[in-house]
Design an enzyme around this catalytic site. Structure first.
Site, PDB file in Angstrom:
ATOM      1  N   THR A  17       0.822  -1.213   0.000  1.00  0.00           N
ATOM      2  CA  THR A  17       0.000   0.000   0.000  1.00  0.00           C
ATOM      3  C   THR A  17       0.851   1.256   0.000  1.00  0.00           C
ATOM      4  O   THR A  17       0.466   2.285  -0.550  1.00  0.00           O
ATOM      5  CB  THR A  17      -0.930  -0.018   1.235  1.00  0.00           C
ATOM      6  OG1 THR A  17      -1.823  -1.108   1.085  1.00  0.00           O
ATOM      7  CG2 THR A  17      -1.720   1.255   1.383  1.00  0.00           C
ATOM      8  N   SER A  64       1.421  -7.423  -0.852  1.00  0.00           N
ATOM      9  CA  SER A  64       2.067  -8.441  -0.007  1.00  0.00           C
ATOM     10  C   SER A  64       1.142  -9.586   0.379  1.00  0.00           C
ATOM     11  O   SER A  64       1.603 -10.598   0.902  1.00  0.00           O
ATOM     12  CB  SER A  64       2.686  -7.815   1.241  1.00  0.00           C
ATOM     13  OG  SER A  64       1.746  -7.616   2.255  1.00  0.00           O
ATOM     14  N   THR A  97       1.512  -4.300   4.373  1.00  0.00           N
ATOM     15  CA  THR A  97       1.295  -4.640   5.782  1.00  0.00           C
ATOM     16  C   THR A  97       0.766  -6.063   5.976  1.00  0.00           C
ATOM     17  O   THR A  97       0.920  -6.640   7.047  1.00  0.00           O
ATOM     18  CB  THR A  97       0.280  -3.665   6.425  1.00  0.00           C
ATOM     19  OG1 THR A  97      -0.957  -3.744   5.704  1.00  0.00           O
ATOM     20  CG2 THR A  97       0.791  -2.248   6.428  1.00  0.00           C
ATOM     21  N   ASP A  98       0.126  -6.620   4.926  1.00  0.00           N
ATOM     22  CA  ASP A  98      -0.609  -7.871   5.131  1.00  0.00           C
ATOM     23  C   ASP A  98       0.270  -9.037   5.603  1.00  0.00           C
ATOM     24  O   ASP A  98      -0.122  -9.800   6.478  1.00  0.00           O
ATOM     25  CB  ASP A  98      -1.332  -8.280   3.838  1.00  0.00           C
ATOM     26  CG  ASP A  98      -2.561  -7.410   3.584  1.00  0.00           C
ATOM     27  OD1 ASP A  98      -2.998  -6.707   4.513  1.00  0.00           O
ATOM     28  OD2 ASP A  98      -3.073  -7.426   2.449  1.00  0.00           O
TER      29      ASP A  98
HETATM   30  N1  ASP Z   1      -2.678  -5.444   0.672  1.00  0.00           N
HETATM   31  C1  ASP Z   1      -1.641  -4.510   1.055  1.00  0.00           C
HETATM   32  C2  ASP Z   1      -0.324  -5.243   1.111  1.00  0.00           C
HETATM   33  O1  ASP Z   1      -0.092  -5.931   2.074  1.00  0.00           O
HETATM   34  C3  ASP Z   1      -1.990  -3.903   2.364  1.00  0.00           C
HETATM   35  C4  ASP Z   1      -1.012  -2.897   2.886  1.00  0.00           C
HETATM   36  O2  ASP Z   1       0.108  -2.762   2.435  1.00  0.00           O
HETATM   37  O3  ASP Z   1      -1.403  -2.181   3.840  1.00  0.00           O
HETATM   38  O4  ASP Z   1       0.466  -5.157   0.207  1.00  0.00           O
END
Ligand code: ASP
Length: 323
Positions: A17, A64, A97-98
Site C-alpha cells: 500500500t 504483499s 502490511t498484510d
Molecule cells: N494489501 C496490502 C499489502 O499488504 C496492504 C497494505 O500494504 O497495507 O500489500
C-alpha cells in the site's frame, strides 16, 4: 570543518500500500497496491535529502497478500548482498502490511543480520489525502541510521517492532501493528529514537539463506498448511491435506493450545503418519504454555503464520540433511 560522509543506506522496494495508487485521493481502500517505484517513493520525502547517500533497488512490485517464498529468497539474498558491504550501514525495505510479520520473521531467521534491516509500510496509499507512507519511510531511515541498531524490525506509526513479536492487529487504523506482551523495541519521535528494549538478537537458525537459495526448485519446498480449531471443527480438512501429501501442519488452536477433540484426533493421526504438527494459539497475545503429556509440540511463542515459516525452515533443514 570536515564533513563526515554517511555510509550508504540501501532502500529495497517490494510493493504494498505504501506504493499504492487510487483514482480518488479520498479513497483509502479502493486502491491498487504496488504501483509506485521505489525511486519515486523516496523522492516524495524531500526531508530525506540530508540522510543519504541511498542505493535503491526494486526487488519486487507486489501486493504483499501475494507474497511468495520465491520473493523471500530473492529479498534475503539482496539483503545479505548489501549488508556484506562495509560501506553499507543498513537496509530499509518498503513492504505491504498484510504479510509484513511473516517477511520480517523469515528475514530474521535466515539472515540473522547484525546491521539493521527495517521494514516500512503504510495503511494509506501514496495518493491518499494524508498518506502515512512518507513519515513511515522517514522513520525507517532514522532507525536504520541509528548507531547500534541491529536485526530485523518493522516501523509503523512511529513504533518500532521486533521481527519476532510484530503482528498486524488492525484492518484500517494507521497504527495497525502490535508487539503483544513483549512490547515495542521503541519509538521514533521527530527523527530521534526512544528505545525501550533490546534489538532483535541473532539466534540459532535451522537454515541460512545460502542453504535456502541452494535448495533449488521451488517445487521441492515443503508444503506446510495452517488449520484452525473452532466450535464445530472436524478432522476433514486435516484428512484432505494429508491425502494431498502435506508435510507440515500448524494448528491455530484455541486459548492455551486447546483443540477440538475431532480435530485433535485427526492431527494425532497425521502426526503418526509422519506429518510434522505444531500447535500455535489463535489468541493475539500470550503464548502456548506446554502442559505435560501433550502429544503435539507448541510453537515456542510464535503466532500461526510465523510458526508456519519456522516449520517450513525446519523441514527444509531436515530435507537438506538427508543423504
Ligand atoms: N494489501 C496490502 C499489502 O499488504 C496492504 C497494505 O500494504 O497495507 O500489500
Amino acid at each position: 570543518m570536515a564533513v563526515t560522509k554517511l555510509q550508504n543506506l540501501v532502500i529495497l522496494g517490494t510493493g504494498g500500500t505504501i506504493a499504492g495508487q487510487a483514482a480518488d485521493p479520498s479513497d483509502n481502500i479502493g486502491y491498487t497496491a504496488a504501483q509506485v517505484g521505489i525511486g519515486a517513493l523516496l523522492a516524495a520525502v524531500p526531508a530525506l535529502d540530508q540522510d543519504g547517500p541511498f542505493i535503491t533497488e526494486q526487488v519486487a512490485q507486489i501486493d504483499s497478500k501475494d507474497m511468495s517464498f520465491a520473493v523471500w529468497v530473492q529479498l534475503a539474498e539482496r539483503v545479505n548482498h548489501f549488508l556484506a558491504q562495509p560501506d553499507v550501514q543498513g537496509v530499509v525495505i518498503t513492504h505491504g502490511t498484510d504479510t509484513l510479520e511473516e517477511t520480517a520473521y523469515f528475514l530474521q531467521a535466515v539472515c540473522q543480520p547484525v546491521k539493521p534491516v527495517v521494514l516500512a509500510c503504510a495503511m494509506r496509499p501514496a495518493t491518499a489525502l494524508a498518506p502515512d507512507g512518507p513519515q513511515n519511510l522517514r522513520d525507517a531511515v532514522s532507525v536504520a541510521r541509528h548507531p547500534g541498531a541491529q536485526g530485523v524490525v518493522a516501523i509503523c506509526a512511529g513504533t518500532i517492532h521486533s521481527a519476532l513479536d510484530v503482528q498486524k492487529v488492525h484492518t484500517y487504523r494507521l497504527d495497525a501493528f502490535s508487539s503483544g506482551d513483549a512490547g515495542p523495541v521503541g519509538y521514533v519521535e521527530e527523527g530521534q529514537l526512544r528505545l525501550l528494549r533490546n534489538w532483535p538478537q541473532a539466534q540459532k537458525s535451522p537454515l541460512t539463506i545460502e542453504k535456502v537459495a541452494g535448495l533449488g526448485a521451488l517445487a521441492e519446498w515443503p508444503q506446510v498448511e495452517i488449520v484452525m480449531s473452532h466450535a464445530g471443527a472436524s478432522g476433514a480438512v486435516v484428512q484432505a491435506l494429508v491425502a494431498h501429501g502435506v508435510q507440515g501442519l500448524v494448528v491455530a488452536a484455541t486459548g492455551n493450545g486447546t483443540l477440538h477433540s475431532a480435530l485433535e484426533a485427526a492431527l494425532w493421526a497425521a502426526q503418526d503418519a509422519g506429518v510434522k504438527v505444531v500447535r500455535a494459539s489463535r489468541c493475539t497475545e500470550g503464548r502456548v504454555l506446554s502442559v505435560p503429556g501433550q502429544r503435539i509440540a507448541d510453537s515456542q511463542g510464535l503466532n500461526p503464520v510465523k510458526a508456519r515459516v519456522a516449520l517450513m525452515l525446519d523441514l527444509l533443514a531436515e530435507n537438506d540433511e538427508r543423504p
